[in-house]
Motif scaffolding. Structure first.
Motif, PDB file in Angstrom:
ATOM      1  N   ARG A  77     -24.119 -13.249 -27.903  1.00  0.00           N
ATOM      2  CA  ARG A  77     -25.122 -12.382 -27.292  1.00  0.00           C
ATOM      3  C   ARG A  77     -26.040 -13.165 -26.360  1.00  0.00           C
ATOM      4  O   ARG A  77     -26.532 -12.636 -25.358  1.00  0.00           O
ATOM      5  CB  ARG A  77     -25.934 -11.671 -28.378  1.00  0.00           C
ATOM      6  N   LEU A  78     -26.272 -14.423 -26.672  1.00  0.00           N
ATOM      7  CA  LEU A  78     -27.129 -15.259 -25.839  1.00  0.00           C
ATOM      8  C   LEU A  78     -26.401 -15.732 -24.576  1.00  0.00           C
ATOM      9  O   LEU A  78     -26.953 -15.679 -23.473  1.00  0.00           O
ATOM     10  CB  LEU A  78     -27.603 -16.476 -26.643  1.00  0.00           C
ATOM     11  N   TRP A  79     -25.155 -16.187 -24.729  1.00  0.00           N
ATOM     12  CA  TRP A  79     -24.429 -16.819 -23.630  1.00  0.00           C
ATOM     13  C   TRP A  79     -23.604 -15.854 -22.799  1.00  0.00           C
ATOM     14  O   TRP A  79     -23.321 -16.116 -21.635  1.00  0.00           O
ATOM     15  CB  TRP A  79     -23.480 -17.883 -24.183  1.00  0.00           C
ATOM     16  N   GLY A  80     -23.133 -14.790 -23.408  1.00  0.00           N
ATOM     17  CA  GLY A  80     -22.168 -13.931 -22.745  1.00  0.00           C
ATOM     18  C   GLY A  80     -20.752 -14.344 -23.130  1.00  0.00           C
ATOM     19  O   GLY A  80     -20.516 -15.449 -23.614  1.00  0.00           O
ATOM     20  N   PRO A  81     -19.772 -13.453 -22.907  1.00  0.00           N
ATOM     21  CA  PRO A  81     -18.397 -13.704 -23.371  1.00  0.00           C
ATOM     22  C   PRO A  81     -17.753 -14.966 -22.787  1.00  0.00           C
ATOM     23  O   PRO A  81     -17.121 -15.726 -23.516  1.00  0.00           O
ATOM     24  CB  PRO A  81     -17.642 -12.445 -22.936  1.00  0.00           C
ATOM     25  N   LYS A  82     -17.890 -15.194 -21.476  1.00  0.00           N
ATOM     26  CA  LYS A  82     -17.194 -16.305 -20.832  1.00  0.00           C
ATOM     27  C   LYS A  82     -17.668 -17.649 -21.355  1.00  0.00           C
ATOM     28  O   LYS A  82     -16.868 -18.494 -21.756  1.00  0.00           O
ATOM     29  CB  LYS A  82     -17.370 -16.225 -19.316  1.00  0.00           C
ATOM     30  N   ARG A  83     -18.974 -17.861 -21.342  1.00  0.00           N
ATOM     31  CA  ARG A  83     -19.516 -19.143 -21.796  1.00  0.00           C
ATOM     32  C   ARG A  83     -19.270 -19.326 -23.290  1.00  0.00           C
ATOM     33  O   ARG A  83     -18.966 -20.433 -23.748  1.00  0.00           O
ATOM     34  CB  ARG A  83     -20.999 -19.230 -21.461  1.00  0.00           C
ATOM     35  N   TYR A  84     -19.387 -18.269 -24.042  1.00  0.00           N
ATOM     36  CA  TYR A  84     -19.132 -18.352 -25.486  1.00  0.00           C
ATOM     37  C   TYR A  84     -17.696 -18.762 -25.770  1.00  0.00           C
ATOM     38  O   TYR A  84     -17.445 -19.615 -26.623  1.00  0.00           O
ATOM     39  CB  TYR A  84     -19.428 -17.000 -26.127  1.00  0.00           C
ATOM     40  N   LEU A  85     -16.738 -18.175 -25.065  1.00  0.00           N
ATOM     41  CA  LEU A  85     -15.337 -18.515 -25.273  1.00  0.00           C
ATOM     42  C   LEU A  85     -15.067 -19.963 -24.888  1.00  0.00           C
ATOM     43  O   LEU A  85     -14.305 -20.666 -25.569  1.00  0.00           O
ATOM     44  CB  LEU A  85     -14.446 -17.570 -24.465  1.00  0.00           C
ATOM     45  N   GLN A  86     -15.687 -20.431 -23.807  1.00  0.00           N
ATOM     46  CA  GLN A  86     -15.546 -21.836 -23.416  1.00  0.00           C
ATOM     47  C   GLN A  86     -16.069 -22.762 -24.508  1.00  0.00           C
ATOM     48  O   GLN A  86     -15.437 -23.768 -24.837  1.00  0.00           O
ATOM     49  CB  GLN A  86     -16.316 -22.087 -22.115  1.00  0.00           C
ATOM     50  N   PHE A  87     -17.197 -22.414 -25.063  1.00  0.00           N
ATOM     51  CA  PHE A  87     -17.797 -23.246 -26.111  1.00  0.00           C
ATOM     52  C   PHE A  87     -16.941 -23.245 -27.375  1.00  0.00           C
ATOM     53  O   PHE A  87     -16.726 -24.293 -27.993  1.00  0.00           O
ATOM     54  CB  PHE A  87     -19.201 -22.749 -26.426  1.00  0.00           C
ATOM     55  N   TYR A  88     -16.457 -22.085 -27.751  1.00  0.00           N
ATOM     56  CA  TYR A  88     -15.614 -21.973 -28.946  1.00  0.00           C
ATOM     57  C   TYR A  88     -14.351 -22.825 -28.792  1.00  0.00           C
ATOM     58  O   TYR A  88     -13.951 -23.549 -29.720  1.00  0.00           O
ATOM     59  CB  TYR A  88     -15.240 -20.514 -29.186  1.00  0.00           C
TER      60      TYR A  88
END
Length: 205
Positions: A77-88
């Protein structure tokens, strides 16, 4: 709690679906997707990603999915889907790399499964983003600030990994996930060991 954001929801559903399929196939799916040491004839390149979607038991699965629900949804919710997926992905890959290196050095021959590496990366990010957020632990049921939880988990995993007191748990992979998460945050922020970000590029940490 607000509804789970789409990427976290999809990751949880994929993990649960693959666990059920693996049971139906008698464990054959795990054999192909778990991460084997590079010295093993069973090692395949795709395993550095696929291992993170497999789990060894229902307890293993439920604990990891609970962690994703608690920390993953908040960070997406903080980063958005794209950045979150990159981090994961960075957390999962860093955990795999650490496990492969340690396995080669120590001569280990056992495979690894689980989303724990990526989860520990998310835990690191949560603790750095919301350091004073209070979390109620399940066992023992006590409240603790996120920053202290991260430090305790990190110290525990380092001790267990060095001491080797719990066989069957990939402690160094957990540490690798935390390291990968920390490096990703440093990269986004343009902090050492990475070069400064150009003016106007995104960075929060």
């Amino acid at each position: 709690m607000p509804p789970l954001p789409p990427i976290t929801q999809a990751i949880i559903l994929i993990n649960v679906a693959l666990f059920c399929i693996d049971i139906a196939l008698g464990g054959m799916l795990t054999w192909w997707m778990e991460l084997w040491p590079v010295t093993s004839p069973n090692f395949m390149p795709w395993q550095v990603v696929s291992y993170a979607f497999m789990h060894g038991s229902i307890t293993h699965l439920l604990l990891n999915m609970l962690g994703l629900w608690m920390f993953g949804g908040e960070m997406e919710r903080l980063w958005g889907p794209k950045r979150y997926l990159q981090f994961y992905a960075a957390g999962a890959l860093a955990a795999a790399a650490c496990q492969l290196i340690i396995s080669m050095v120590a001569g280990w021959g056992n495979p690894m499964v689980g989303a724990s590496g990526a989860l520990f990366a998310l835990l690191m990010a949560f603790g750095m983003t919301f350091p004073d957020r209070t979390i109620l632990l399940l066992i023992p049921p006590i409240p603790i600030k996120a920053k202290y939880l991260v430090m305790i988990y990190g110290a525990f995993e380092l001790y267990q990994g060095v001491a080797g007191t719990q066989s069957g748990v990939a402690h160094f992979a957990h540490l690798g996930g935390m390291l990968g998460g920390w490096l990703m945050l440093r990269y986004w922020a343009g902090k050492p060991p990475f070069p400064p970000r150009k003016l106007g590029s995104r960075g929060r940490f």
